[in-house]
Enzyme design. Structure first.
Site, PDB file in Angstrom:
ATOM      1  N   ASP A 179     -19.832  88.197 -28.750  1.00 50.40           N
ATOM      2  CA  ASP A 179     -19.651  89.065 -29.911  1.00 50.40           C
ATOM      3  C   ASP A 179     -18.458  88.586 -30.744  1.00 50.40           C
ATOM      4  O   ASP A 179     -17.779  87.620 -30.358  1.00 50.40           O
ATOM      5  CB  ASP A 179     -19.453  90.509 -29.414  1.00 50.40           C
ATOM      6  CG  ASP A 179     -19.908  91.531 -30.435  1.00 50.40           C
ATOM      7  OD1 ASP A 179     -20.142  91.148 -31.599  1.00 50.40           O
ATOM      8  OD2 ASP A 179     -20.017  92.726 -30.091  1.00 50.40           O
ATOM      9  N   PRO A 220     -22.295  85.514 -37.441  1.00 50.74           N
ATOM     10  CA  PRO A 220     -22.741  85.843 -38.808  1.00 50.74           C
ATOM     11  C   PRO A 220     -22.686  87.340 -39.115  1.00 50.74           C
ATOM     12  O   PRO A 220     -22.415  87.733 -40.254  1.00 50.74           O
ATOM     13  CB  PRO A 220     -24.187  85.324 -38.859  1.00 50.74           C
ATOM     14  CG  PRO A 220     -24.275  84.318 -37.769  1.00 50.74           C
ATOM     15  CD  PRO A 220     -23.324  84.760 -36.698  1.00 50.74           C
ATOM     16  N   TYR A 222     -20.526  89.348 -38.658  1.00 52.29           N
ATOM     17  CA  TYR A 222     -19.211  89.760 -39.152  1.00 52.29           C
ATOM     18  C   TYR A 222     -18.956  89.297 -40.583  1.00 52.29           C
ATOM     19  O   TYR A 222     -17.866  89.499 -41.118  1.00 52.29           O
ATOM     20  CB  TYR A 222     -18.115  89.278 -38.176  1.00 52.29           C
ATOM     21  CG  TYR A 222     -18.214  90.084 -36.902  1.00 52.29           C
ATOM     22  CD1 TYR A 222     -17.498  91.253 -36.748  1.00 52.29           C
ATOM     23  CD2 TYR A 222     -19.137  89.734 -35.907  1.00 52.29           C
ATOM     24  CE1 TYR A 222     -17.649  92.044 -35.627  1.00 52.29           C
ATOM     25  CE2 TYR A 222     -19.304  90.512 -34.779  1.00 52.29           C
ATOM     26  CZ  TYR A 222     -18.558  91.673 -34.649  1.00 52.29           C
ATOM     27  OH  TYR A 222     -18.724  92.479 -33.538  1.00 52.29           O
ATOM     28  N   ASP A 248     -26.280  96.491 -36.384  1.00 45.06           N
ATOM     29  CA  ASP A 248     -26.968  96.847 -35.137  1.00 45.06           C
ATOM     30  C   ASP A 248     -28.190  97.733 -35.389  1.00 45.06           C
ATOM     31  O   ASP A 248     -28.207  98.544 -36.310  1.00 45.06           O
ATOM     32  CB  ASP A 248     -26.036  97.683 -34.243  1.00 45.06           C
ATOM     33  CG  ASP A 248     -24.911  96.866 -33.631  1.00 45.06           C
ATOM     34  OD1 ASP A 248     -24.729  95.706 -34.019  1.00 45.06           O
ATOM     35  OD2 ASP A 248     -24.223  97.423 -32.756  1.00 45.06           O
TER      36      ASP A 248
HETATM   37  C1  GAL Z   1     -21.573  95.240 -31.375  1.00 44.08           C
HETATM   38  C2  GAL Z   1     -22.857  94.479 -31.122  1.00 44.08           C
HETATM   39  C3  GAL Z   1     -23.710  95.300 -30.195  1.00 44.08           C
HETATM   40  C4  GAL Z   1     -22.959  95.539 -28.913  1.00 44.08           C
HETATM   41  C5  GAL Z   1     -21.615  96.181 -29.197  1.00 44.08           C
HETATM   42  C6  GAL Z   1     -20.759  96.281 -27.952  1.00 44.08           C
HETATM   43  O1  GAL Z   1     -20.742  94.493 -32.178  1.00 44.08           O
HETATM   44  O2  GAL Z   1     -23.514  94.229 -32.320  1.00 44.08           O
HETATM   45  O3  GAL Z   1     -24.930  94.637 -29.958  1.00 44.08           O
HETATM   46  O4  GAL Z   1     -22.789  94.313 -28.264  1.00 44.08           O
HETATM   47  O5  GAL Z   1     -20.892  95.450 -30.167  1.00 44.08           O
HETATM   48  O6  GAL Z   1     -19.499  96.817 -28.203  1.00 44.08           O
END
Ligand code: GAL
Length: 564
Positions: A179, A220, A222, A248
């Site tokens: 991430d 990407p 971000y 998400d």
């Molecule tokens: C987000 C990500 C999610 C999950 C989450 C965990 O940034 O897009 O899929 O991994 O963080 O904190």
């Protein structure tokens, strides 16, 4: 030199291969004319993720509310339901598995509440079920939930990519999701450079440990909504096999189990679909989890998500409570014929053939000379539609007939010169199609859409289409928005070609002239023979006239998505 031209000047395949390989150079030259030129797989190393990864991840269902037991129960569920045998074979543990602090040796430590026996026995149990094991980390100093990240500490210092990757290898990790929360950006540096450095370091660490792990990059996501997005999308393929480009999927909330979640399916689909030029076997755009079958999604919406993701060759990573999936949902998610569209060896992104307020028509070329067609109904009432071979770029002759296999009902439509779609609200029709020999090979035909990075477009009424009138307008699904990209790179509609005459593009009779050819770059520009860019000026809530202007770098009025 304008950075927008770098890709044309030195495409990836020229950079990777020794000079003197004339055939490859020639191929690169040809693909540079009408389509982006992609790097070939590295010889001698087996390609990871040759087809889109499939599996399960806890996040959208549980967020941090899980234990090792939940993970293993879902792994068992995949096997028991048969979904694992259908390809959903990688179980990934997302954020919150680790503690905030590292141990005295600087190693990550699993959260003892969730993993009282540590992580290794969980990995072993998953492997013992014949499944693969995936884990989450973060390229920043902390994960999104504030736990230990692999990246440089805040304020600078030594990162932990190699140390953490060694630990993952010792556990038998097969898949790493990295991430991008809380990445340290040094003073005077750019955010994009800081992310690139972190993801490159992770990629180097993966090579160093010598255990094949599929690498999923969130970088990407971000940058979504900023011009840098396209630059980041251009380099992630150098490091990993798949990447999250955007926001998400809506999570399940225990306190609001009935909250509808289909809107997030449509939104993720809308930002993923125009990015076909970035993907190829071994490198996938990731539109995020399959929440189909979970709370907040009807069966029609479940069909829609699976079919859309399959038309896009997107990774299929379930994020639901597998034990609570209904038999109908399991049947949809395990529909072999639909999964074969997703896992097709060509790995193509669907072409948007037509879009209006409520409906999308999609077309995808498959290996072995067949095709997939889908009709999405975003609206609240059923739709009926008649489609013709010419809509998809097949020769418009009386002998051209399509045989269509309806992948939901399993029934065949015998060879016919039309295809009838009846699609319920929020549902999707999907067929595997064979074309009679007289149909020929289809040309790249469909909508040319403009995607403004700086704006979150609501796809229901806000996607912009290039119209034959010479302007860019809200997509209406009319024939004036149907274009063919010829093999030489001309943009053709209604028998005429778009020509950049005196700075003002106009439709003229098609010829073999050089000024009718457009180069399509990886960053999404349409570049004229004179090296200038097709531009749609003016406020994007009105009809925007076309012009030819100096190419800017990731200028939102110069970024296009073409039929694939
Ligand atoms: C987000 C990500 C999610 C999950 C989450 C965990 O940034 O897009 O899929 O991994 O963080 O904190």
């Amino acid at each position: 030199m304008d950075r927008g031209f770098r890709m044309l000047d030195r495409p990836a395949c020229l950079r990777r291969l020794p000079s003197g390989m004339l055939a490859t150079l020639l191929l690169c030259f040809i693909c540079g004319v009408a389509a982006p030129c992609f790097a070939s797989p590295v010889k001698g190393r087996q390609m990871l993720a040759a087809t889109p990864p499939m599996g399960w991840n806890d996040w959208a269902q549980y967020q941090c509310g899980y234990t090792a037991q939940d993970i293993l129960a879902n792994a068992k569920g995949l096997v028991k339901t048969g979904l694992a045998a259908h390809g959903y074979n990688t179980v990934t543990i997302d954020d919150c598995w680790m503690q905030k602090d590292r141990d005295a040796q600087g190693n990550l430590q699993a959260d003892p509440q969730r993993f009282p026996q540590g992580m290794k026995p969980v990995a072993q149990a998953i492997h013992a079920m014949g499944l693969k094991f995936g884990i989450y980390e973060d390229a920043g100093y902390e994960t999104c939930d504030g736990l230990a990240g692999s990246g440089e500490p805040d304020g600078g210092g030594k990162d932990h990519f190699l140390q953490d990757t060694r630990l993952f290898a010792s556990w038998g990790v097969d898949y790493l999701k990295l991430d991008g929360c809380k990445v340290y950006v040094p003073a005077g540096g750019t955010k994009a450079d800081a992310y690139r450095k972190a993801y490159a370091a992770q990629s180097a660490a993966l090579k160093a440990v010598n255990r094949p792990m599929v690498f999923s990059e969130s970088a990407p996501a971000y940058f979504q909504g900023t011009p840098d997005w396209y630059d980041v999308l251009s380099w992630v393929r150098d490091y990993g096999q798949l990447w999250r480009e955007g926001s998400d999927m809506a999570n399940f909330h225990v306190k609001k189990p009935d909250d509808p979640r289909f809107h997030s399916v449509l939104w993720n689909y809308s930002y993923n679909l125009p990015l076909g030029r970035f993907q190829k076997p071994g490198n996938w755009n990731d539109a995020d989890f399959i929440i189909g079958g979970a709370d907040g999604m009807s069966l029609a919406e479940t069909r829609t998500q699976l079919a859309l993701w399959s038309m896009m060759s997107a990774p299929l990573i379930l994020s639901s409570d597998v034990g609570r999936l209904s038999p109908q949902a399991v049947a949809i998610l395990g529909n072999k014929a639909v999964l074969a569209i997703d896992q097709d060896a060509l790995g193509k992104m669907a072409t948007l053939v037509r879009r209006n307020q409520i409906m999308d028509v999609l077309f995808k070329k498959l290996s072995g000379g067949s095709y997939a067609i889908a009709v999405l109904n975003r609206g609240t009432s059923p739709i009926q539609l008649e489609l013709h071979p010419a809509d998809f770029g097949f020769a418009a002759n009386a002998g051209c007939r399509l045989t269509a296999w309806n992948l939901w009902s399993g029934t065949d439509q015998p060879a016919a010169s039309t295809l009838q779609a009846n699609v319920a609200s929020h549902d999707i029709a999907i067929w595997r199609v064979h074309a009679a020999p007289s149909c020929g090979t289809p040309t790249r035909t469909g909508a040319i859409i403009m995607v403004a990075a700086g704006r979150h477009r609501d796809m229901d009424n806000d996607t912009r289409c290039l119209a034959v009138s010479g302007s860019v307008e809200d997509c209406a699904g009319t024939s004036a928005e149907a274009w063919t990209i010829t093999p030489s790179g001309a943009l053709k509609s209604a028998g005429k070609c778009l020509v950049p005459a005196n700075g003002k593009p106009s439709m003229q009779g098609c010829s073999a002239r050089k000024d009718q050819r457009w180069k399509y770059t990886l960053l999404g520009n349409l570049v004229s023979a004179d090296g200038e860019c097709l531009t749609a000026s003016g406020p994007d809530n009105q009809s925007q006239p076309l012009s030819i202007q100096t190419c800017g770098h990731n200028q939102s009025d110069q970024i296009w998505s073409l039929p694939n």
